[in-house]
Design a protein around this motif. Structure first.
Motif, short mmCIF file in Angstrom:
data_model
loop_
_atom_site.label_atom_id
_atom_site.label_comp_id
_atom_site.label_asym_id
_atom_site.label_seq_id
_atom_site.Cartn_x
_atom_site.Cartn_y
_atom_site.Cartn_z
N ARG A 25 0.82 -1.21 0.00
CA ARG A 25 0.00 0.00 0.00
C ARG A 25 0.86 1.26 0.00
O ARG A 25 0.54 2.23 -0.72
CB ARG A 25 -0.92 -0.01 1.23
CG ARG A 25 -1.89 1.16 1.28
CD ARG A 25 -2.83 1.05 2.46
NE ARG A 25 -3.61 -0.18 2.39
CZ ARG A 25 -4.47 -0.57 3.32
NH1 ARG A 25 -4.62 0.17 4.41
NH2 ARG A 25 -5.14 -1.69 3.18
N LEU A 26 1.92 1.27 0.78
CA LEU A 26 2.80 2.45 0.84
C LEU A 26 3.36 2.76 -0.54
O LEU A 26 3.41 3.92 -0.97
CB LEU A 26 3.94 2.21 1.83
CG LEU A 26 4.98 3.33 1.91
CD1 LEU A 26 4.37 4.57 2.54
CD2 LEU A 26 6.20 2.87 2.70
N VAL A 27 3.80 1.72 -1.25
CA VAL A 27 4.38 1.91 -2.58
C VAL A 27 3.32 2.45 -3.54
O VAL A 27 3.55 3.43 -4.27
CB VAL A 27 4.96 0.59 -3.11
CG1 VAL A 27 5.49 0.77 -4.53
CG2 VAL A 27 6.07 0.09 -2.19
N ALA A 28 2.15 1.83 -3.55
CA ALA A 28 1.10 2.23 -4.48
C ALA A 28 0.69 3.69 -4.26
O ALA A 28 0.61 4.48 -5.22
CB ALA A 28 -0.11 1.31 -4.33
N TRP A 29 0.43 4.05 -3.00
CA TRP A 29 -0.01 5.42 -2.74
C TRP A 29 1.08 6.44 -3.02
O TRP A 29 0.79 7.54 -3.54
CB TRP A 29 -0.50 5.54 -1.30
CG TRP A 29 -1.88 5.00 -1.09
CD1 TRP A 29 -2.24 3.87 -0.43
CD2 TRP A 29 -3.10 5.57 -1.59
NE1 TRP A 29 -3.60 3.67 -0.47
CE2 TRP A 29 -4.15 4.71 -1.17
CE3 TRP A 29 -3.41 6.69 -2.33
CZ2 TRP A 29 -5.48 4.97 -1.48
CZ3 TRP A 29 -4.73 6.95 -2.65
CH2 TRP A 29 -5.75 6.10 -2.23
N ALA A 30 2.31 6.11 -2.69
CA ALA A 30 3.41 7.06 -2.94
C ALA A 30 3.61 7.28 -4.44
O ALA A 30 3.79 8.42 -4.89
CB ALA A 30 4.70 6.54 -2.30
N VAL A 31 3.57 6.19 -5.20
CA VAL A 31 3.77 6.32 -6.65
C VAL A 31 2.62 7.09 -7.29
O VAL A 31 2.83 7.98 -8.13
CB VAL A 31 3.94 4.93 -7.30
CG1 VAL A 31 3.90 5.04 -8.82
CG2 VAL A 31 5.26 4.30 -6.86
N LEU A 32 1.41 6.77 -6.89
CA LEU A 32 0.25 7.47 -7.46
C LEU A 32 0.27 8.95 -7.09
O LEU A 32 -0.02 9.82 -7.93
CB LEU A 32 -1.04 6.81 -7.00
CG LEU A 32 -1.31 5.41 -7.57
CD1 LEU A 32 -2.50 4.77 -6.86
CD2 LEU A 32 -1.55 5.46 -9.08
N ALA A 33 0.61 9.24 -5.84
CA ALA A 33 0.69 10.64 -5.42
C ALA A 33 1.79 11.37 -6.17
O ALA A 33 1.61 12.51 -6.62
CB ALA A 33 0.92 10.71 -3.91
N GLY A 34 2.95 10.71 -6.30
CA GLY A 34 4.05 11.34 -7.02
C GLY A 34 3.73 11.61 -8.47
O GLY A 34 4.03 12.68 -9.01
N ALA A 35 3.09 10.64 -9.12
CA ALA A 35 2.70 10.82 -10.52
C ALA A 35 1.66 11.93 -10.66
O ALA A 35 1.73 12.76 -11.58
CB ALA A 35 2.18 9.51 -11.09
N GLY A 36 0.69 11.96 -9.75
CA GLY A 36 -0.33 13.00 -9.80
C GLY A 36 0.26 14.39 -9.62
O GLY A 36 -0.08 15.33 -10.35
N LEU A 37 1.16 14.53 -8.66
CA LEU A 37 1.80 15.83 -8.44
C LEU A 37 2.67 16.23 -9.62
O LEU A 37 2.78 17.41 -9.96
CB LEU A 37 2.62 15.79 -7.15
CG LEU A 37 1.82 15.75 -5.85
CD1 LEU A 37 2.75 15.54 -4.66
CD2 LEU A 37 1.00 17.03 -5.68
N THR A 38 3.29 15.24 -10.27
CA THR A 38 4.09 15.53 -11.45
C THR A 38 3.22 16.08 -12.57
O THR A 38 3.59 17.06 -13.25
CB THR A 38 4.83 14.27 -11.94
OG1 THR A 38 5.70 13.80 -10.92
CG2 THR A 38 5.64 14.57 -13.19
#
Length: 466
Positions: A25-38
């Motif tokens: 879950r930590l990986v999924a949320w971090a990657v999705l948040a990072g991609a969204g902010l990008t």
């Protein structure tokens, strides 16, 4: 010695059953948040809304294009599937092909990097030849190497601005490239290739410390597609990570093998670091952290430490004596001159209080917004779990470097360029987080975000002026 930082790796790894179950879950949320902010950052870039400096604080990067020119993003649509295809293939090759994989990426990524810079207004050749953007080329055309190094402190006030306020190693690189018969355009490509060596060294460091092929591969590819490098190459800050990462790899090799040659080489690499650009020496915090772990795990003894220090000093001293003997060049006098100039410049033009906070945002422009989100997640997780995984040691010591460097205040503004060496290193945290699952999509999304950010920034923002 061969077990340093590796013998306990399994204890901190994600369990196989959990990995098979899906993406943590930590990986999924971090990657999705990072991609969204990008994506939000890229939209802000194209609309000229993203902050790119501070006039009040003494520095800003101007926008080069009108708002809304969405067509500049098409190179990302070509490069992204190519990179993801190469990544998919690399993960499926056997371990014996690892060296070939790293070499293949080193070569194959150069045309992809050049494609990403399609809309960057200054050409590579124009940047190399410009005294405003890159003051290190013209001195190599004006003086011979013996005259330049033999009377360096006498000539320094005659040098163009960047060459005058930097160590001479950067100018010496252009003497070497000129000796190879390269013109400015070819030199620009050569500098980009040299900058890519930092990603290869990152791959070597991660592979040796973690024995995890997936983390090492992700660190390699993230390092090759670093936004800061693509914004600024062939400005030589893109090459600045190479000497210090070479030194770090030699340090790791000594910790693993105890061979004296690595310690001597470490001293030479540290001399090269100061001779080229001394700022990356702040990564010494990482060297100390690895040494401390080795002592704690009893894979290194205090006599080993004394041998390491003695041989490192000896290697440094040999290089110093060689240049003094050949040219009469004094590294320490030169370094004192450069440091005094930097302190004087800051005192006159750049307020500490404003940049100590703003620098952190501009690190995200260099390292990638998504990678910085994953850095924060990896740091939180390493502290929460008290992880003793080698990647956790590298991550936490890297964050310590960031804190020291920011609070020190030697760099105030321009950190998109000046902190490229740290941005490369910090990709380890993002690679470690994505490698916790065998699923490809977290790494694929992270790389796609880096490519998109690199494309938009190169096209819209005047990071380099000629």
């Amino acid at each position: 010695m061969d077990r340093v930082l590796v013998e306990k790796r399994a204890a901190a790894a994600v369990p196989v059953d959990a990995a098979r179950a899906g993406v943590p879950r930590l990986v999924a949320w971090a990657v999705l948040a990072g991609a969204g902010l990008t994506v939000l950052a890229v939209i802000a870039m194209v609309l000229r809304r993203l902050p790119t400096g501070s006039r009040e604080a003494g520095w800003t990067y101007p926008y080069d294009r009108l708002a809304g020119e969405w067509h500049v993003l098409w190179p990302a649509l070509v490069v992204t599937p190519a990179v993801l295809g190469l990544l998919w293939l690399s993960r499926r090759l056997p371990e014996r092909a690892d060296a070939a994989v790293a070499a293949g990426w080193f070569v194959a990524v150069i045309p992809l990097q050049l494609l990403l810079r399609t809309y960057a207004l200054p050409s590579l050749g124009d940047i190399v030849a410009s005294d405003r953007a890159n003051s290190f080329y013209s001195p190599s055309q004006r003086w011979g190497i013996g005259e330049f190094m033999g009377n360096y402190m006498g000539l320094v006030e005659q040098l163009p601005p960047h060459a005058r306020t930097n160590m001479p190693g950067k100018t010496m690189l252009y003497f070497l490239l000129d000796a190879l018969g390269l013109g400015p355009a070819a030199m620009g490509v050569a500098v980009l290739a040299l900058a890519n060596l930092s990603a290869v060294l990152l791959w070597l460091i991660v592979r040796d410390l973690t024995s995890d092929r997936r983390i090492a591969l992700y660190a390699l590819v993230l390092g090759l597609l670093l936004p800061g490098t693509l914004y600024f190459a062939p400005v030589l800050n893109a090459v600045s990570p190479v000497p210090i990462l070479l030194a770090l790899w030699l340090h790791v090799r000594f910790l693993k093998t105890g061979r004296y040659g690595y310690a001597l080489g470490l001293g030479c690499a540290l001399y090269l670091t100061v001779f080229f650009e001394a700022l990356p020496l702040v990564l010494g915090v990482v060297f100390a952290a690895l040494l401390g772990v080795a002592l704690r795990q009893r894979t290194l003894t205090w006599p080993d430490v004394l041998r390491l220090v003695a041989l490192t000093v000896a290697g440094f001293a040999v290089c110093n004596a060689l240049l003094r003997g050949l040219f009469g060049y004094d590294l320490f006098d030169n370094f004192a001159y450069v440091l005094a100039d930097a302190n004087d410049f800051n005192a006159r033009w750049r307020p500490y209080g404003m940049w100590v906070t703003r620098n952190l945002w501009y690190l995200a422009l260099a390292a990638g917004v998504a990678s910085c989100v994953l850095l924060a997640a990896a740091t939180f997780d390493a502290v929460r779990r008290r992880s003793i995984h080698p990647a956790a040691v590298l991550t936490l010591s890297g964050v310590a470097v960031l804190v020291v460097l920011d609070l020190w205040g030697i760099n105030r503004g321009e950190t998109v360029r000046l902190w490229i060496f740290l941005a490369v290193y910090l990709q380890i945290a993002a690679a470690w987080l994505c490698a916790r699952t065998p699923r490809l999509w977290p790494a694929a999304l992270l790389l796609s975000a880096a490519i998109l950010q690199s494309t938009a920034g190169s096209a819209m923002i005047g990071f380099v002026r000629v």
